[in-house]
Design a protein around this motif. Structure first.
Motif, PDB file in Angstrom:
ATOM      1  N   CYS A  24      -5.192   5.427   2.935  1.00 41.24           N
ATOM      2  CA  CYS A  24      -2.902   5.555   2.701  1.00 41.24           C
ATOM      3  C   CYS A  24      -2.566   4.158   1.534  1.00 41.24           C
ATOM      4  O   CYS A  24      -3.612   4.573   0.637  1.00 41.24           O
ATOM      5  CB  CYS A  24      -3.490   2.858   3.312  1.00 41.24           C
ATOM      6  N   CYS A  30      -2.785  -4.176  -0.252  1.00 34.22           N
ATOM      7  CA  CYS A  30      -4.247  -5.073   0.164  1.00 34.22           C
ATOM      8  C   CYS A  30      -5.688  -5.270  -0.281  1.00 34.22           C
ATOM      9  O   CYS A  30      -5.562  -3.687  -0.938  1.00 34.22           O
ATOM     10  CB  CYS A  30      -3.739  -3.555   1.748  1.00 34.22           C
ATOM     11  N   CYS A  44      -8.017   1.332   2.550  1.00 33.35           N
ATOM     12  CA  CYS A  44      -8.553   2.877   3.612  1.00 33.35           C
ATOM     13  C   CYS A  44      -7.690   3.738   1.912  1.00 33.35           C
ATOM     14  O   CYS A  44      -7.128   3.577   1.439  1.00 33.35           O
ATOM     15  CB  CYS A  44      -7.606   2.478   5.151  1.00 33.35           C
TER      16      CYS A  44
HETATM   17  S1  SF4 Z   1      -4.114   1.096   6.539  1.00 30.93           S
HETATM   18 FE1  SF4 Z   1      -4.051  -0.085   4.412  1.00 30.93          FE
HETATM   19  S2  SF4 Z   1      -2.835  -1.236   4.583  1.00 30.93           S
HETATM   20 FE2  SF4 Z   1      -3.718  -1.250   6.420  1.00 30.93          FE
HETATM   21  S3  SF4 Z   1      -5.733  -2.324   6.050  1.00 30.93           S
HETATM   22 FE3  SF4 Z   1      -6.189   0.075   5.145  1.00 30.93          FE
HETATM   23  S4  SF4 Z   1      -5.076  -0.491   3.198  1.00 30.93           S
HETATM   24 FE4  SF4 Z   1      -4.525  -1.664   4.079  1.00 30.93          FE
END
Ligand code: SF4
Length: 357
Positions: free
Chosen positions: A118, A111, A115
């Motif tokens: 995460c 991704c 974040c």
């Molecule tokens: S929580 Fe993780 S998977 Fe979801 S958008 Fe943020 S970085 Fe990407």
């Protein structure tokens, strides 16, 4: 040259294709029923003319992702590590819920959103998934359930109604892969096949504004939307979701509120509760002020620890206090029981493995 994937075809596309080959277009509904409603992985031979069988099975690729590992949690959550045809891997999570299951789908390998809470975000974006790679996660998960959970469940054996809901909350930001996610949803909704109701599918976004604008502009089916909120305060939200620096919450909410919703639909706000970061009474009051006039459900999720991060899960009393404050504003909320955290299958804990390394 690689054959095109059958699981990339929408129903209308398949009908048009059969017609263009002067084959009976009713074959489309038979194929959708066989491969999506019944989730069969072998050829459909019954009721389908020899000519249609030959055309379909010689033209299209029916290969499904391979299960590399299936890890089961104490609470019966299952995390499947799936290998895609190019060797990349993604994780799909099967979450039990009163004799039925939710399937948590990935939409990207890795991704780009980074974040800070995460695990997926730490690996960066490798690539988008194609719609066939999204749709086939359900077929693989359902067949895993059929083999591993049928006998233990007696009368509630695995059947067509086993999958209660589909959530795009696995690896990836679904709206960053808008076209493929939209096509996969069209396939999931089609009444000839899976026939999921719109209310049974939820897309979770970190607030990717270009994707939300396309949702409005490009006829996205009105499935449920969930926004990762995690803080109404810009400074804290920036730390958790760097995307907020580029697409501030106010702009994101302005678009979300324009998305048409059916009577029984509401915006779900996901709120990760992190100890001594965003779980105080002040945080709860600020959150309530932000959402109190909206048709909403607040999902409170005690943070799931991930390797290498210093964030800690909120204490139970703070989680309850947060909920009580929301309730004092008459805001519906639920504390989401964390499922699968012992196998790193809970929210924010998924990560691909490089099998080529
Ligand atoms: S929580 Fe993780 S998977 Fe979801 S958008 Fe943020 S970085 Fe990407």
């Amino acid at each position: 040259m690689q054959k095109p994937h059958f699981y990339d075809l929408t129903y209308n596309h398949l009908v048009t294709l059969l017609e263009s080959k002067e084959l009976n277009p009713t074959g489309a509904s038979k194929l959708f029923r066989w491969h999506y409603k019944f989730k069969k992985t072998e050829k459909c031979e019954l009721e389908l003319s020899k000519a249609t069988q030959e055309f379909i099975y010689e033209t299209f690729n029916f290969q499904l992702p391979e299960i590399v590992t299936a890890v089961e949690s104490d609470d019966q959550t299952v995390k499947l590590l799936l290998k895609l045809s190019d060797g990349e891997t993604v994780e799909t999570v099967i979450i039990p819920f009163q004799n039925k299951y939710s399937i948590c789908l990935s939409s990207q390998v890795g991704c780009a959103m980074k974040c800070s809470f995460c695990y997926t975000g730490t690996q960066g974006l490798k690539r988008h998934l194609n719609s066939h790679e999204i749709v086939s996660q359900i077929i693989v998960a359902w067949n895993w359930l059929l083999i591993h959970r049928s006998s233990s469940e007696g009368s509630s054996a695995i059947g067509q109604k086993t999958i209660k809901s589909i959530v795009f909350m696995g690896q990836g930001e679904p709206l960053h892969n808008f076209d493929q996610v939209k096509k996969s949803i069209e396939i999931l909704l089609d009444q000839h096949g899976f026939s999921f109701g719109k209310e049974r599918i939820t897309i979770s976004t970190a607030g990717y504004l270009p994707g939300l604008k396309r949702w409005l502009a490009d006829d996205m089916p009105n499935v449920n939307i969930a926004l990762s909120l995690h803080s109404p305060m810009a400074e804290k939200r920036n730390k958790l979701i760097p995307l907020n620096l580029r697409y501030p919450l106010e702009e994101v909410l302005e678009i979300i509120e324009q998305i048409p919703m059916q009577k029984k639909q509401f915006i779900t706000f996901e709120y990760l509760l992190i100890d001594e970061f965003n779980d105080s009474s002040d945080d709860a009051h600020a959150t309530a002020q932000l959402v109190k006039d909206k048709k909403t459900l607040m999902n409170l999720i005690p943070f799931n620890p991930i390797p290498g991060l210093t964030f800690k899960r909120s204490r139970d009393e703070n989680v309850q206090n947060f909920k009580n404050i929301l309730e004092s504003y008459k805001i519906p909320s639920m504390i989401r029981t964390t499922k699968g955290d012992d196998i790193l299958a809970a929210c924010g804990q998924l990560k691909s493995k490089n099998l080529n390394a």
